[in-house]
Design an enzyme around this catalytic site. Structure first.
Site, PDB file in Angstrom:
ATOM      1  N   GLY A 151       0.815  -1.199   0.000  1.00 42.02           N
ATOM      2  CA  GLY A 151       0.000   0.000   0.000  1.00 42.02           C
ATOM      3  C   GLY A 151       0.851   1.253   0.000  1.00 42.02           C
ATOM      4  CD  GLU A 177       4.658  -3.712  -3.624  1.00 39.48           C
ATOM      5  OE1 GLU A 177       4.121  -2.876  -4.384  1.00 39.48           O
ATOM      6  OE2 GLU A 177       4.402  -4.932  -3.645  1.00 39.48           O
ATOM      7  CB  CYS A 207       3.474  -1.467  -6.899  1.00 37.36           C
ATOM      8  SG  CYS A 207       3.252  -3.212  -7.237  1.00 37.36           S
TER       9      CYS A 207
END
Length: 527
Positions: free
Chosen positions: A242, A266, A303
């Site tokens: 997140g 992460e 991401c």
């Protein structure tokens, strides 16, 4: 048989529990529709109950055979597939992600579970090591044997952008269960119905395998229950995907405990793409087109989204710039995962627009519906980028910054200044070998994965994959959240000195009854 009904309940061990804290509603981000049913969030008492069950299950579960856990993971994978369209349609309603994307994500989730089943059967994860006694040596050496064991119950936080692959049965849960750790998951509030469907599959798999009920629990709620979960003394590690602020809050909570625990978070990455001269000279237009496709994929909500582009000024860069702007202009605005994520994206783009020396050179089509993100491309010089750290901020969505360098030395200076990243991509042809070599030396220190002549979106689930990197990409640069090595986060080594043969764990017994890979007196084998 796992039910496909969604009730709005939490799953604590074998029980379905209706929380008494806040009421949560899933929302369709494409329409604004409130989705039934209402979900009842839990409180600290619910978290404590789940953690107590996990602690009670730990010793029994960690001592199950690798084969038992492998079959358990495979049963979860099969259960996810058996949900059919019910799971995909609910995930689509809660996320606005395309059906095809979600079908692929479910396949990836099942593949992750089956990968860890293979890891368990292979046995290398236990790192079994045997050093024979040397009684005649001065001083004598005792019999020494080592294996890795599970660390304890693990808290997992579901991610917003992958409602399946990084959520209830995602990589954190799969690797923790493989290691022998009971798991307590906090569902992401954006997709509670999806989370309940998946959670019931795992709950049923626990029962079918005859495992203790505390092997898995699923909680719902906000910040308070998440903090209570991390603070509970039974929890021994945390998996999180997140925002940087969310990850650091969990790290702080974990470090504030009487017994601090690791948080594998992460968090933040802009995934630089380095465009070297020979590659641009040969294929600038193709690179431009493919980079735009990578940038807008999933509305930029990956991401590994390419949020930073770097190149040396040249006529070939002009071709790339023009191609990128033209391709971007044809891209429609896309619906983001939640209203909050869309608002954060708009705020991030507005903040970039206000920075002196950073100009917007390209945009996609304007939004024509709720919660839609319009793609954007900004440009600056390397000198200006180095002078203003705000340009390096992650904007979660389809926006990137092109940094124009005077020469390769300036490109290296920018690379050295970058924060830690999940990925770095190098577009290079044969004529770029010297520049690529010098750049690779820098990037090895900055990122978890270096790609050549590809695009960063897309993470293969495999033995060699690393999905991690130096801070702030992750809170622990030594770890990966994807790939077979992800299991390492939830293991710790134990040495057995002169332990009687009848008390040794199976993987360390003479004769190697499990047939595992072992390092015996310095020699690797499966004797």
């Amino acid at each position: 048989m796992t039910t496909t009904a969604i009730t709005g309940e939490m799953l604590i061990g074998a029980s379905a529990v209706r929380g008494t804290a806040e009421i949560l509603h899933a929302t369709n981000p494409a329409t604004g529709e409130i989705l039934a049913p209402a979900f009842h969030g839990g409180d600290a008492a619910d978290a404590a109950r789940a953690c107590a069950l996990a602690e009670a299950a730990f010793d029994t579960y960690r001592n199950t055979s690798p084969e038992t856990r492998a079959q358990f993971l495979e049963a979860i994978a099969g259960g996810l597939e058996a949900l059919g369209d019910t799971l995909i349609e609910r995930a689509h309603a809660e996320s606005a992600l395309p059906l095809a994307r979600l079908q692929g994500e479910r396949a990836r989730t099942a593949n992750q579970l089956r990968l860890f089943a293979s890891v368990l059967r292979d046995g290398r994860w236990q790192a079994a090591t045997l050093d024979a006694a040397l009684p005649e040596r001065t001083p004598p050496r005792p019999d020494l044997r080592l294996q890795k064991i599970a660390v304890g119950p693990v808290a997992v936080f579901g991610a917003s952008n992958f409602p399946l692959a990084f959520s209830v049965a995602g990589g954190d849960t799969a690797s923790a269960l493989a290691a022998g750790c009971p798991v307590v998951v906090k569902a992401h509030p954006a997709h509670p119905g999806t989370s309940e469907l998946v959670g019931r599959v795992i709950q049923q798999a626990v029962a079918d395998a005859g495992l203790p009920e505390g092997v898995f629990s699923l909680l719902a709620g906000g910040f308070a229950i998440g903090t209570a979960l991390v603070a509970h003394p039974a929890i021994q590690a945390v998996g999180f995907t997140g925002s940087r602020s969310g990850g650091l809050a969990l790290v702080q909570a974990a470090n504030s405990r009487p017994q601090p625990i690791p948080v594998y978070a992460e968090m933040s990455s802009i995934n630089p793409v380095f465009l070297l001269p020979a590659a641009l000279n040969a294929r600038a237009a193709d690179i431009a087109r493919n980079l735009v496709e990578s940038l807008v994929m999933g509305v930029g909500q990956f991401c590994t989204n390419p949020g930073l582009l770097l190149a040396v000024e040249s006529p070939a860069l002009d071709v790339f710039r023009q191609g990128t702007v033209a391709a971007l202009a044809e891209k429609a605005a896309g619906t983001m995962l939640t209203p909050g994520i869309c608002q954060a994206y708009e705020k991030g783009v507005a903040q970039l627009s206000e920075i002196e020396g950073l100009r917007r050179i390209g945009s996609g089509l304007a939004a024509n519906g709720p919660n839609q993100a319009r793609p954007a491309l900004f440009e600056t010089t390397a000198a200006q980028f180095l002078a203003d750290h705000r340009m390096e901020a992650e904007v979660f969505g389809p926006t990137s910054v092109l940094v124009v360098c005077r020469d390769h030395a300036e490109m290296l200076a920018v690379a050295r200044r970058l924060e830690g990243q999940l990925t770095a991509t190098v577009q290079a042809d044969a004529g770029d070998r010297a520049e690529a070599a010098s750049l690779l030396t820098v990037l090895e220190r900055k990122v978890g994965r270096v790609l050549f002549n590809g695009y960063p979106t897309g993470v293969e689930v495999a033995y060699a994959m690393v999905h991690g990197g130096p801070f702030p990409a992750t809170s622990d640069t030594r770890s990966t959240s994807v790939g077979a090595s992800a299991i390492e986060r939830f293991l710790r080594p134990v040495c057995y000195q002169n332990v009687p043969a009848e008390l040794l764990p199976p993987v360390l017994q003479d004769g190697n009854p499990l047939g595992a890979w072992r390092l015996k007196d310095g020699q690797l084998g499966r004797e």
